[in-house]
Scaffold this active site. Structure first.
Site, short mmCIF file in Angstrom:
data_model
loop_
_atom_site.label_atom_id
_atom_site.label_comp_id
_atom_site.label_asym_id
_atom_site.label_seq_id
_atom_site.Cartn_x
_atom_site.Cartn_y
_atom_site.Cartn_z
N ASP A 1 34.66 37.37 53.89
CA ASP A 1 33.53 36.78 53.17
C ASP A 1 33.29 35.37 53.72
O ASP A 1 32.64 35.20 54.75
CB ASP A 1 33.84 36.82 51.68
CG ASP A 1 32.70 36.36 50.79
OD1 ASP A 1 31.59 36.21 51.29
OD2 ASP A 1 32.93 36.14 49.59
N THR A 2 33.82 34.35 53.05
CA THR A 2 33.65 32.99 53.60
C THR A 2 34.41 32.82 54.91
O THR A 2 34.06 31.99 55.73
CB THR A 2 34.17 31.93 52.60
OG1 THR A 2 35.57 32.12 52.43
CG2 THR A 2 33.46 32.02 51.27
N GLY A 3 35.47 33.60 55.07
CA GLY A 3 36.30 33.49 56.28
C GLY A 3 37.51 32.58 56.07
O GLY A 3 38.39 32.50 56.93
N LYS B 1 31.14 40.52 55.77
CA LYS B 1 30.00 40.03 54.97
C LYS B 1 29.70 38.59 55.40
O LYS B 1 30.46 37.67 55.12
CB LYS B 1 30.39 40.09 53.49
CG LYS B 1 29.24 39.87 52.53
CD LYS B 1 29.62 40.29 51.12
CE LYS B 1 30.43 39.26 50.39
NZ LYS B 1 30.63 39.57 48.97
N ASP C 1 37.84 45.46 44.44
CA ASP C 1 37.84 45.50 42.98
C ASP C 1 36.92 44.45 42.37
O ASP C 1 36.52 43.49 43.01
CB ASP C 1 39.24 45.21 42.44
CG ASP C 1 39.60 43.74 42.57
OD1 ASP C 1 39.49 43.20 43.69
OD2 ASP C 1 39.97 43.12 41.56
N GLU D 1 42.03 43.63 56.76
CA GLU D 1 41.47 43.09 55.52
C GLU D 1 40.42 44.03 54.96
O GLU D 1 39.76 44.75 55.72
CB GLU D 1 40.80 41.74 55.81
CG GLU D 1 41.56 40.54 55.30
CD GLU D 1 41.45 40.32 53.79
OE1 GLU D 1 41.38 41.29 53.02
OE2 GLU D 1 41.47 39.15 53.40
N THR E 1 40.10 32.81 53.91
CA THR E 1 41.40 33.49 53.78
C THR E 1 41.96 33.82 55.15
O THR E 1 43.13 33.55 55.45
CB THR E 1 41.23 34.79 52.95
OG1 THR E 1 40.62 34.46 51.71
CG2 THR E 1 42.56 35.47 52.72
N GLY F 1 43.62 44.57 48.38
CA GLY F 1 42.35 45.19 48.75
C GLY F 1 42.38 46.12 49.96
O GLY F 1 41.64 47.08 50.02
P1 XMP Z 1 37.15 34.87 52.04
O1 XMP Z 1 35.98 34.32 51.29
O2 XMP Z 1 38.26 33.88 52.15
O3 XMP Z 1 37.72 35.92 51.04
O4 XMP Z 1 36.75 35.51 53.33
C1 XMP Z 1 37.91 37.21 51.25
C2 XMP Z 1 38.49 37.73 49.96
O5 XMP Z 1 37.56 37.49 48.89
C3 XMP Z 1 37.45 38.61 48.08
N1 XMP Z 1 36.07 39.12 48.17
C4 XMP Z 1 35.63 40.24 47.62
N2 XMP Z 1 36.27 41.19 46.91
N3 XMP Z 1 34.27 42.41 46.74
C5 XMP Z 1 35.58 42.26 46.46
O6 XMP Z 1 36.15 43.12 45.81
C6 XMP Z 1 33.54 41.52 47.45
O7 XMP Z 1 32.34 41.68 47.69
C7 XMP Z 1 34.27 40.36 47.92
N4 XMP Z 1 33.91 39.28 48.65
C8 XMP Z 1 35.04 38.54 48.77
C9 XMP Z 1 38.43 39.61 48.64
O8 XMP Z 1 39.63 39.49 47.91
C10 XMP Z 1 38.66 39.20 50.07
O9 XMP Z 1 39.96 39.52 50.54
MG MG Z 2 41.31 40.77 49.50
#
Ligand code: XMP
Ligand code: MG
Length: 181
Positions: free
Chosen positions: A102-104, A130, A158, A98, A106, A43
């Site tokens: 999102d959730t944090g 996010k 994606d 990155e 990763t 990404g």
């Molecule tokens: P976490 O939840 O661990 O994940 O912070 C982050 C990864 O989740 C995927 N992700 C998205 N990918 N559009 C995307 O294309 C989105 O809105 C989205 N939200 C989460 C992404 O792989 C990111 O690295």
């Molecule tokens: Mg990603």
């Protein structure tokens, strides 16, 4: 099967302007320091390519891939590096790049994986921060855009490997459970 609809969220011009500003800020913060940018594939490839060309300081570039065992639009939190880091980051500053936080989960796991390589510091730079689904207290040290909600595509992001090539960012709507991920 419904037709997914793309709603514009961030234009190419907005993104480019913000990346330029962020490049200046990162350059000022790390001037004179050894810095390795670590992009998270796939990404981050577009954001990383734009960001490094806005930096005014020398940096080293590395990419990593992670595996996550969750569904494709959420992350399970079971994240691991798919390969060893190719660049020696010991005593250098590591900046994880990155596409989206999102959730944090990763990033939390990535930080603990990278800590084993003994960098001088580890910070996080995300194109999109996010916050709606964040489940830890992690924030991006550098973020281009805070976004509340929605599944975003384009600019490296994606949905089922589609839309990464788009130069702007869109929210994808009208997804049903039958749509391929
Ligand atoms: P976490 O939840 O661990 O994940 O912070 C982050 C990864 O989740 C995927 N992700 C998205 N990918 N559009 C995307 O294309 C989105 O809105 C989205 N939200 C989460 C992404 O792989 C990111 O690295
Ligand atoms: Mg990603």
């Amino acid at each position: 099967m419904s037709v997914p609809e793309l709603l514009p969220v961030l234009s190419e011009a907005e993104i480019q302007k913000r990346v330029t500003d962020l490049g200046r800020q990162i350059s000022a913060d790390y001037r004179g320091e050894p810095l390795v940018l670590i992009g998270v594939l796939k990404g981050a490839f577009v954001f990383m390519a734009d960001l490094v060309r806005r930096l005014e300081i020398p940096v080293e570039i590395e990419f990593i891939r992670t595996s996550s065992y969750g569904k494709e639009d959420t992350s399970s939190g079971e994240v691991r590096l798919l390969h060893e880091l190719g660049t020696d980051i010991r005593d250098k500053h590591a900046l994880i790049v990155e596409d989206i936080l999102d959730t944090g989960l990763t990033i939390e796991k990535l930080i603990s994986c990278l800590a084993a390589y003994h960098p001088r510091s580890i910070r996080v730079c995300a194109c999109i921060d996010k916050t709606e689904r964040r489940i830890n207290d992690l924030r991006a040290d550098y973020a281009c855009f805070p976004v509340d909600e929605g599944f975003l595509v384009g600019y490296g992001l994606d949905y089922g490997e589609k839309y990464r090539y788009l130069p702007a960012i869109y929210a994808i709507k009208n997804l049903t459970s039958e749509d391929p991920k």
